[in-house]
Design a protein around this motif. Structure first.
Motif, PDB file in Angstrom:
ATOM      1  N   LEU A  65      13.519   9.138   0.230  1.00 29.07           N
ATOM      2  CA  LEU A  65      12.118   9.144   0.637  1.00 29.07           C
ATOM      3  C   LEU A  65      11.918   9.996   1.869  1.00 29.07           C
ATOM      4  CD1 LEU A  65      11.125   5.465   0.050  1.00 29.07           C
ATOM      5  CD2 LEU A  65      10.438   7.441  -1.229  1.00 29.07           C
ATOM      6  N   GLU A  66      12.937  10.044   2.740  1.00 29.11           N
ATOM      7  CA  GLU A  66      12.809  10.846   3.948  1.00 29.11           C
ATOM      8  C   GLU A  66      12.765  12.328   3.597  1.00 29.11           C
ATOM      9  OE1 GLU A  66      15.398   9.408   7.017  1.00 29.11           O
ATOM     10  OE2 GLU A  66      15.737  11.479   7.616  1.00 29.11           O
TER      11      GLU A  66
ATOM     12  N   ALA B 166      16.172   5.223   1.168  1.00 30.75           N
ATOM     13  CA  ALA B 166      15.548   5.659   2.419  1.00 30.75           C
ATOM     14  C   ALA B 166      15.778   7.145   2.639  1.00 30.75           C
ATOM     15  CB  ALA B 166      16.105   4.854   3.591  1.00 30.75           C
ATOM     16  N   LYS B 167      16.986   7.623   2.337  1.00 27.21           N
ATOM     17  CA  LYS B 167      17.293   9.041   2.519  1.00 27.21           C
ATOM     18  C   LYS B 167      16.451   9.900   1.581  1.00 27.21           C
ATOM     19  CE  LYS B 167      19.868  11.585   4.987  1.00 27.21           C
ATOM     20  NZ  LYS B 167      19.670  11.546   6.431  1.00 27.21           N
TER      21      LYS B 167
ATOM     22  N   GLY C  70       9.242  12.768   1.439  1.00 23.99           N
ATOM     23  CA  GLY C  70       7.969  12.435   2.058  1.00 23.99           C
ATOM     24  C   GLY C  70       7.203  11.473   1.186  1.00 23.99           C
ATOM     25  N   ALA C  71       6.213  10.816   1.786  1.00 25.21           N
ATOM     26  CA  ALA C  71       5.464   9.796   1.049  1.00 25.21           C
ATOM     27  C   ALA C  71       4.240  10.407   0.425  1.00 25.21           C
ATOM     28  CB  ALA C  71       5.093   8.655   1.965  1.00 25.21           C
TER      29      ALA C  71
ATOM     30  N   PRO D   2       0.820  -1.217   0.000  1.00 24.01           N
ATOM     31  CA  PRO D   2       0.000   0.000   0.000  1.00 24.01           C
ATOM     32  C   PRO D   2       0.852   1.264   0.000  1.00 24.01           C
ATOM     33  CG  PRO D   2      -0.362  -1.299   1.993  1.00 24.01           C
ATOM     34  CD  PRO D   2       0.558  -2.077   1.152  1.00 24.01           C
ATOM     35  N   SER D   3       1.925   1.294   0.786  1.00 26.77           N
ATOM     36  CA  SER D   3       2.763   2.490   0.788  1.00 26.77           C
ATOM     37  C   SER D   3       4.090   2.168   0.119  1.00 26.77           C
ATOM     38  CB  SER D   3       3.002   2.978   2.218  1.00 26.77           C
ATOM     39  OG  SER D   3       3.937   2.148   2.836  1.00 26.77           O
TER      40      SER D   3
ATOM     41  N   LYS E 198       1.179   7.734  -2.989  1.00 29.82           N
ATOM     42  CA  LYS E 198       0.804   6.526  -2.263  1.00 29.82           C
ATOM     43  C   LYS E 198       1.391   5.285  -2.902  1.00 29.82           C
ATOM     44  CE  LYS E 198      -1.622   6.768   1.511  1.00 29.82           C
ATOM     45  NZ  LYS E 198      -1.242   6.019   2.696  1.00 29.82           N
TER      46      LYS E 198
ATOM     47  N   VAL F  13       9.922  -0.850  -0.405  1.00 25.79           N
ATOM     48  CA  VAL F  13      11.345  -0.850  -0.046  1.00 25.79           C
ATOM     49  C   VAL F  13      11.663  -2.024   0.873  1.00 25.79           C
ATOM     50  CG1 VAL F  13      13.170   0.465   1.054  1.00 25.79           C
ATOM     51  CG2 VAL F  13      11.497   1.618  -0.328  1.00 25.79           C
ATOM     52  N   LEU F  14      10.748  -2.276   1.816  1.00 24.06           N
ATOM     53  CA  LEU F  14      10.956  -3.381   2.759  1.00 24.06           C
ATOM     54  C   LEU F  14      10.965  -4.719   2.028  1.00 24.06           C
ATOM     55  CD1 LEU F  14      11.235  -2.683   5.710  1.00 24.06           C
ATOM     56  CD2 LEU F  14       8.951  -3.507   6.078  1.00 24.06           C
TER      57      LEU F  14
ATOM     58  N   ALA G 192      19.944   0.793  -0.517  1.00 23.62           N
ATOM     59  CA  ALA G 192      18.814   0.920   0.402  1.00 23.62           C
ATOM     60  C   ALA G 192      18.915   2.206   1.210  1.00 23.62           C
ATOM     61  CB  ALA G 192      18.753  -0.289   1.330  1.00 23.62           C
ATOM     62  N   LEU G 193      20.146   2.570   1.634  1.00 23.37           N
ATOM     63  CA  LEU G 193      20.289   3.819   2.390  1.00 23.37           C
ATOM     64  C   LEU G 193      19.970   5.018   1.513  1.00 23.37           C
ATOM     65  CD1 LEU G 193      23.382   3.394   4.668  1.00 23.37           C
ATOM     66  CD2 LEU G 193      20.996   3.272   5.215  1.00 23.37           C
TER      67      LEU G 193
ATOM     68  N   PHE H 193       6.951   2.493   1.370  1.00 20.57           N
ATOM     69  CA  PHE H 193       7.908   1.874   2.290  1.00 20.57           C
ATOM     70  C   PHE H 193       7.748   0.358   2.335  1.00 20.57           C
ATOM     71  CE2 PHE H 193       7.017   6.148   3.727  1.00 20.57           C
ATOM     72  CZ  PHE H 193       8.273   6.679   3.580  1.00 20.57           C
ATOM     73  N   ASP H 194       6.511  -0.113   2.089  1.00 20.55           N
ATOM     74  CA  ASP H 194       6.320  -1.557   1.989  1.00 20.55           C
ATOM     75  C   ASP H 194       7.127  -2.127   0.839  1.00 20.55           C
ATOM     76  OD1 ASP H 194       4.444  -2.258   4.058  1.00 20.55           O
ATOM     77  OD2 ASP H 194       3.101  -0.879   3.030  1.00 20.55           O
TER      78      ASP H 194
END
Lengths: 155, 99, 90
Positions: free
Chosen positions: C82-83, C79-80, C86-87, C27-28, C90, C33-34, C75-76, C30-31
């Motif tokens: 996206l931080e 993550a950076k 912002g998300a 759904p998001s 969706k 990326v995980l 991955a870093l 971050f899912d």
């Protein structure tokens, strides 16, 4: 101090290259000494770590991981999915970078707890269950990690 | 020695399967990270340890141990970075209370 | 023993498909990326298993070490990024 880093890098080279003729060993020695010479000393000094405590800490952490892994596996396989996720703000006395890194890594490595946000003196931890954050709230992790470093406070 | 290796690999595979079930079942991104940490910290470790034991005590044993230590040190960093990005961009854990 | 390692290979590939479902459906962002992180962990293990199957572990361990390090950097970076952004999507 620098010589320890050079020896550690050289041993890593020997393990990873796995070819033991004269020219490879010479290249490894030159590169290891150059890297350790040009790299500025980081915040994590080798002398401040008590290696005896590290030898005790790693098996203890692995035991914790095993125990909480079985707990999280039971939660996942349970048909009703009885999880109660929440964010807790964990106050800690540890302020130096090395201690915070070790504490945050240990918390994230243990299934059931994940470090979300790190600041000196406070960690935001996400837990999947009430019982998996019991030892963290008790301060067991803090006590164990604070024994790993000899000199506290600065750096 | 071979049977020790086989049993270690099978234990690791069981944890990997449980982690995958968790990835499918759990409700939000914070909870799924727990399942992923279960997979990383036990499943991969047991499988790699079994392969190292199967290899015997040669130089390859030490090199598999180096890979294992890399996985052990780097995976918490990755999952913490992802979760922190999720937290800072405004996601909050869902309260699913069915105790 | 070859049969057993082949079985391990098949199981790891099926588990990667499970994570791939999470990457496609998540759904998001971050899912996703995980899920990619989980796939890369499996790939590290898979490379060593392939090396054991072909009896060339010495070569495949180097590949899997390089894969682990590259995976950390990628991955870093994601993550950076996206931080910072912002998300919003969706």
């Amino acid at each position: 101090m620098r010589i320890f880093a050079a020896i550690a890098l050289f041993v890593l080279w020997l393990v990873l290259s796995a070819s033991y003729n004269l020219i490879h060993i010479t290249i490894g020695a030159i590169i290891a000494s150059m890297i350790s010479w040009f790299t500025p000393a980081g915040p994590l000094h080798v002398r401040r770590i008590s290696w005896l405590a590290v030898l005790g800490y790693v098996p203890w952490l692995f035991g914790r991981i095993l125990k909480s892994s079985f707990h999280v596996s039971r939660l996942i396989l349970h048909p009703g999915l009885p999880i109660a996720p929440e964010l807790i703000h964990h106050k800690t006395q540890l302020t130096s970078d090395g201690e915070l890194v070790v504490l945050g890594n240990s918390i994230t490595l243990t299934p059931g707890t994940i470090t979300v946000e790190v600041a000196p003196g406070e960690l935001v931890v996400h837990t999947i269950d009430k019982s998996s954050c019991k030892d963290l709230v008790n301060g067991l992790y803090d006590a164990k990690v604070s024994h790993l470093f000899l000199a506290k406070g600065d750096q | 020695m071979t049977w020790l290796a086989i049993s270690l690999i099978v234990i690791g595979l069981v944890f990997l399967v449980i982690g995958s079930i968790g990835i499918l079942r759990l409700p939000d991104v914070f909870s799924r990270a727990h399942a992923l940490s279960l997979t990383d910290s036990l499943g991969a470790i047991f499988v790699l340890l079994g392969l190292a034991v199967y290899e015997g005590f040669t130089i390859n044993f030490l090199r598999i141990i180096v890979v294992l230590i890399l996985v052990y040190l780097l995976n918490p960093v990755i999952s913490h970075a992802t979760i922190r990005a999720a937290y800072r961009s405004g996601l909050r854990p869902s309260k699913k209370e069915n105790k | 023993m070859t049969t057993f390692f082949f079985f391990v290979l098949i199981t790891l590939t099926l588990l990667m498909l499970v994570y791939f479902y999470r990457v496609v459906r998540g759904p998001s962002v971050f899912d996703r990326v995980l899920g990619l992180n989980g796939i890369s962990t499996k790939a590290i293990v898979l490379l060593v298993v392939i090396g054991t199957l072909f009896e060339r572990v010495d070569m495949f361990i180097d590949i899997s070490t390089g894969y682990a390090l590259l995976n950390l950097v990628g991955a870093l970076a994601i993550a950076k990024f996206l931080e910072e952004r912002g998300a919003s999507e969706k």
